[in-house]
Design an enzyme around this catalytic site. Structure first.
Site, PDB file in Angstrom:
ATOM      1  N   CYS A  43       0.708  -1.173  -0.110  1.00  0.00           N
ATOM      2  CA  CYS A  43      -0.041   0.025  -0.002  1.00  0.00           C
ATOM      3  C   CYS A  43       0.792   0.948   0.149  1.00  0.00           C
ATOM      4  O   CYS A  43       1.795   1.396   1.039  1.00  0.00           O
ATOM      5  CB  CYS A  43      -0.834  -0.143   1.186  1.00  0.00           C
ATOM      6  SG  CYS A  43      -1.471   1.636   1.783  1.00  0.00           S
ATOM      7  N   CYS A  69       0.779   3.392   3.142  1.00  0.00           N
ATOM      8  CA  CYS A  69       1.361   2.675   4.310  1.00  0.00           C
ATOM      9  C   CYS A  69       2.845   2.752   4.221  1.00  0.00           C
ATOM     10  O   CYS A  69       3.729   2.934   5.198  1.00  0.00           O
ATOM     11  CB  CYS A  69       0.810   1.257   4.278  1.00  0.00           C
ATOM     12  SG  CYS A  69      -0.785   1.086   4.236  1.00  0.00           S
TER      13      CYS A  69
END
Length: 449
Positions: free
Chosen positions: A392, A395
């Site tokens: 991600c 992230c």
């Protein structure tokens, strides 16, 4: 304790207290329990939670928050392509768990098609597709910079190249590296979860925290669990450096989970997105009963991480005090103002009464200490590389920033003699911090403040 973690913890605790009484479950069930009150002394420290809270919430937080909103600290350079991921045959989650400017970043040669796309018309496949689409949307990074910001960061790079810096990370000059505005991309829930996220953290804990394979982590998935007895017996018996390493990683993990729980997507409609504390999510990770005692330990490890980074800030003051050091953005009056604020924060950090004593690290036999220090460094370096494999993008942005920030803090703590020798004027050849390290250091600490 994130440029609000203490505030986030209190907000989550208040949310628990305001929950309606739920009839099911015995008295003391999680819905009726304020589980966020961590108190008392921290292991391997002379400090206690209450002293940290008072110092942080009333002195440090307001000033640091202002600093992190300034131009120097809001832009961070990062690579989003997967080609730096060397730990897995397949990138966890492929490209299914995030997007960047609505573009896909492929490996060369390309990875297999994203797991989001399925030829099966089952309900399970449809649910997976919906989850993947949500993770892709929420994990996207807003890479937009104004024309003024683009011109400014180019000037900053030219300025840094002409300074006395000589240890700039190689990837900063890669054509794949680009600046991201951290204020446009806050750390919060993205939908990145399940086996992909588990694989990242499992690799960190199992392969890089000095733990023998036969010692099982508490609550480890798919393993026999003795309530953590064997694990904590092992942890208590290892040297303070290895114990500290585990607690730092656990504290970093706790910080990330707090932000995801405190800034959760509560409502997502075509007209609005509503973000706020998700108490259930927080309980799953930190409630003492649900986690069988692990939650409070994780939160105490967060405080331990705070102490380590606070100690680093107190030690690095001479580097920033030099008259020739600038927080350069091209706006001279603003740069001077921000440097004064920075020095005020560092003097505050130095005034903290119960600092962690890093002199207990790497003491004793010099040869053995040097060997252990190198192992410590290499293990942490491995963890920073694993962050390149996070599926991600948002992230990965915050994971890379926070690991670099912690790595910079450790670099400071282990360079005390070099820092003491920094001349009052002229270049600092013995000890140097790059712009990237400085931005990461303070933003990482801002996640804990």
């Amino acid at each position: 304790m994130a440029a609000d973690s203490g505030l986030l913890l209190r907000a989550l605790g208040l949310a628990v207290l305001l929950l309606p009484v739920v009839p099911r479950g015995p008295p003391g069930a999680a819905e009726r329990r304020c589980f966020c009150q961590v108190t008392g002394h921290l292991d391997d420290c002379t400090c206690d939670v209450e002293t940290i809270d008072a110092f942080n919430n009333y002195k440090l937080f307001p000033r640091l928050n202002e600093l992190l909103e300034s131009d120097y600290f809001r832009y961070y350079k990062v690579i989003f392509s997967y080609k730096n991921c060397i730990y897995f045959d397949e990138v966890p989650g492929g490209i299914r768990s995030g997007s960047y400017k609505q573009k896909n970043h492929f490996l060369n040669p390309p990875v297999s098609p994203p797991l989001c796309f399925s030829t099966q018309y089952s309900e399970e496949a449809n649910n997976l597709a919906e989850e993947c689409e949500e993770a892709k949307r929420l994990g996207a990074v807003d890479g937009s910079l104004s024309k003024e910001a683009q011109q400014a960061v180019l000037q900053w790079t030219q300025h840094d190249d002409s300074s006395d810096s000589f240890c700039e990370a190689d990837d900063i000059y890669s054509p794949d590296a680009e600046y991201v505005d951290l204020l446009l991309n806050p750390e919060r829930y993205t939908g990145y979860k399940g086996p992909d996220a588990w694989k990242i953290w499992n690799s960190i804990y199992e392969e890089n925290c000095f733990k023998p394979q036969n010692v099982k982590r508490p609550l480890a998935s798919g393993r026999g669990d003795d309530g953590g007895h064997t694990f904590y017996k092992w942890l208590k018996g290892v040297c303070v450096e290895k114990r500290a390493f585990y607690r730092l990683i656990s504290g970093l993990h706790a910080s990330i989970n707090i932000h995801l729980s405190a800034r959760y997507l509560l409502q997502d409609t075509w007209s609005e997105k509503k973000w706020g504390p998700n108490v259930t999510e927080f309980q799953q990770r930190f409630d003492e009963v649900i986690t069988r005692g692990e939650g409070p330990r994780r939160l105490k490890n967060l405080y331990f991480l705070y102490l380590i980074e606070l100690r680093a800030l107190s030690k690095v003051l001479p580097f920033f005090e030099r008259p020739g050091f600038q927080l350069y953005t091209g706006n001279k009056s603003h740069d001077v103002e921000m440097k004064n604020l920075l020095l005020e924060i560092l003097h505050l950090a130095k005034s903290f009464p119960l600092h962690f004593d890093e002199n207990s690290f790497f003491a004793g036999n010099k040869k053995e200490a040097a060997k252990l220090k190198e192992e410590f460094r290499l293990h942490f370096k491995n963890i920073s590389k694993i962050m390149d494999c996070v599926g991600c993008f948002k992230c990965r942005l915050w994971g890379k920033l926070q690991t670099q920030g912690l790595g910079t803090a450790l670099k400071i703590l282990f360079s005390e003699n070099l820092i003491e020798e920094i001349p009052e004027s002229g270049p600092s050849y013995g000890f140097q911090l790059t712009r990237q390290e400085i931005v990461a250091l303070f933003n990482a600490f801002g996640r804990l403040v």
